[in-house]
Design a protein around this motif. Sequence first.
Motif, PDB file in Angstrom:
ATOM      1  N   LYS A  36       0.820  -1.218   0.000  1.00 22.91           N
ATOM      2  CA  LYS A  36       0.000   0.000   0.000  1.00 22.91           C
ATOM      3  C   LYS A  36       0.852   1.266   0.000  1.00 22.91           C
ATOM      4  O   LYS A  36       0.419   2.310  -0.497  1.00 22.91           O
ATOM      5  N   ILE A  37       2.055   1.187   0.562  1.00 21.83           N
ATOM      6  CA  ILE A  37       2.855   2.407   0.732  1.00 21.83           C
ATOM      7  C   ILE A  37       4.137   2.418  -0.106  1.00 21.83           C
ATOM      8  O   ILE A  37       4.828   3.436  -0.149  1.00 21.83           O
ATOM      9  N   CYS A  38       4.452   1.295  -0.771  1.00 26.87           N
ATOM     10  CA  CYS A  38       5.710   1.203  -1.521  1.00 26.87           C
ATOM     11  C   CYS A  38       5.469   0.989  -3.010  1.00 26.87           C
ATOM     12  O   CYS A  38       4.512   0.323  -3.407  1.00 26.87           O
ATOM     13  N   ASP A  39       6.363   1.550  -3.824  1.00 27.23           N
ATOM     14  CA  ASP A  39       6.285   1.353  -5.276  1.00 27.23           C
ATOM     15  C   ASP A  39       6.762  -0.034  -5.676  1.00 27.23           C
ATOM     16  O   ASP A  39       6.262  -0.642  -6.617  1.00 27.23           O
ATOM     17  N   LYS A  40       7.786  -0.516  -4.989  1.00 25.72           N
ATOM     18  CA  LYS A  40       8.329  -1.856  -5.223  1.00 25.72           C
ATOM     19  C   LYS A  40       8.507  -2.552  -3.885  1.00 25.72           C
ATOM     20  O   LYS A  40       8.846  -1.904  -2.886  1.00 25.72           O
ATOM     21  N   PRO A  98       2.203  -9.099  -6.176  1.00 26.59           N
ATOM     22  CA  PRO A  98       3.120  -8.455  -7.138  1.00 26.59           C
ATOM     23  C   PRO A  98       4.439  -8.030  -6.503  1.00 26.59           C
ATOM     24  O   PRO A  98       4.730  -6.840  -6.337  1.00 26.59           O
ATOM     25  N   ILE A  99       5.239  -9.005  -6.149  1.00 23.45           N
ATOM     26  CA  ILE A  99       6.567  -8.766  -5.580  1.00 23.45           C
ATOM     27  C   ILE A  99       7.564  -8.604  -6.723  1.00 23.45           C
ATOM     28  O   ILE A  99       7.451  -9.262  -7.749  1.00 23.45           O
ATOM     29  N   GLU A 100       8.567  -7.747  -6.530  1.00 27.82           N
ATOM     30  CA  GLU A 100       9.562  -7.492  -7.570  1.00 27.82           C
ATOM     31  C   GLU A 100      10.649  -8.565  -7.615  1.00 27.82           C
ATOM     32  O   GLU A 100      11.010  -9.052  -8.681  1.00 27.82           O
ATOM     33  N   LYS A 101      11.194  -8.890  -6.438  1.00 32.65           N
ATOM     34  CA  LYS A 101      12.287  -9.860  -6.377  1.00 32.65           C
ATOM     35  C   LYS A 101      12.187 -10.678  -5.094  1.00 32.65           C
ATOM     36  O   LYS A 101      11.600 -10.230  -4.101  1.00 32.65           O
ATOM     37  N   LEU A 102      12.816 -11.866  -5.146  1.00 39.03           N
ATOM     38  CA  LEU A 102      12.721 -12.828  -4.050  1.00 39.03           C
ATOM     39  C   LEU A 102      14.117 -13.295  -3.649  1.00 39.03           C
ATOM     40  O   LEU A 102      14.934 -13.622  -4.499  1.00 39.03           O
ATOM     41  N   ILE A 103      14.373 -13.336  -2.332  1.00 37.33           N
ATOM     42  CA  ILE A 103      15.631 -13.861  -1.801  1.00 37.33           C
ATOM     43  C   ILE A 103      15.301 -15.029  -0.872  1.00 37.33           C
ATOM     44  O   ILE A 103      14.535 -14.875   0.077  1.00 37.33           O
TER      45      ILE A 103
END
Length: 232
Positions: A67-71, A92-97
């Motif tokens: 809700k508060i972050c672009d990525k 909709p996550i950008e990257k995963l570790i």
Amino acid sequence: MIGCLCIHGFTGNPTEVEPLVTHIRRNTDWHIVVPTLPGHGEHLALKGISYNQWIEHAERELQNLLKICDKVYVIGFSMGGLIASYLAVHYPIEKLILLSAAAYYVNPKQLLVDVSEMVKDTLKGRLKENELFIRYSRKLKETPIAATLQFRKLVATIKPLINRVTIPTLIAQGESDGVVPPRSAHYLYENIATPEKKLIFLKESKHLICHCNERDKLFCEIVDFLQDAKNS
């Protein structure tokens, strides 16, 4: 703004990923959230807690970040790696570790080495100084069998979803991990669907990979991977 959700492991707490969180905070301006899963923390209270509650808690934290972050990036350690993979499939996550992610668990060969070290320390009267004994004796005493069964259910539920992960993913695994065997990392790397994936093995590292002697190299790899525009 970039957000980063870090999820600890079964019977653990945020201290498991704290060194990595500290490194990221020093080198970025990201908004980092490190929740404590239900029944976990400094004092375990796992009786009556279901695996769905762990997933749902992580989901709520992620929803708030989105809700508060672009990525948003998600980092998961051990069981937290499985939960992170679940989130990567559904949000909709950008990257995963994935750190020591428990697609498989208990490494008999390394466990024998660790137990042998404990026996040696016992004979020398130094058992209470043994790091593994200190970390895991409390967990064994405070973990109900029912909670372990919930952990196993979580793995069984999420593992079939791994081939639906399609975002850039970095997988890191200690070769001396007595809890999660190296084949877990191989399994994840081979089954995650994205072509943008990287697998790192740390030769001397045990399960608590964020506390290992090779952690500085690992942390730099993680931040570089997350900041690399080619993986976006």
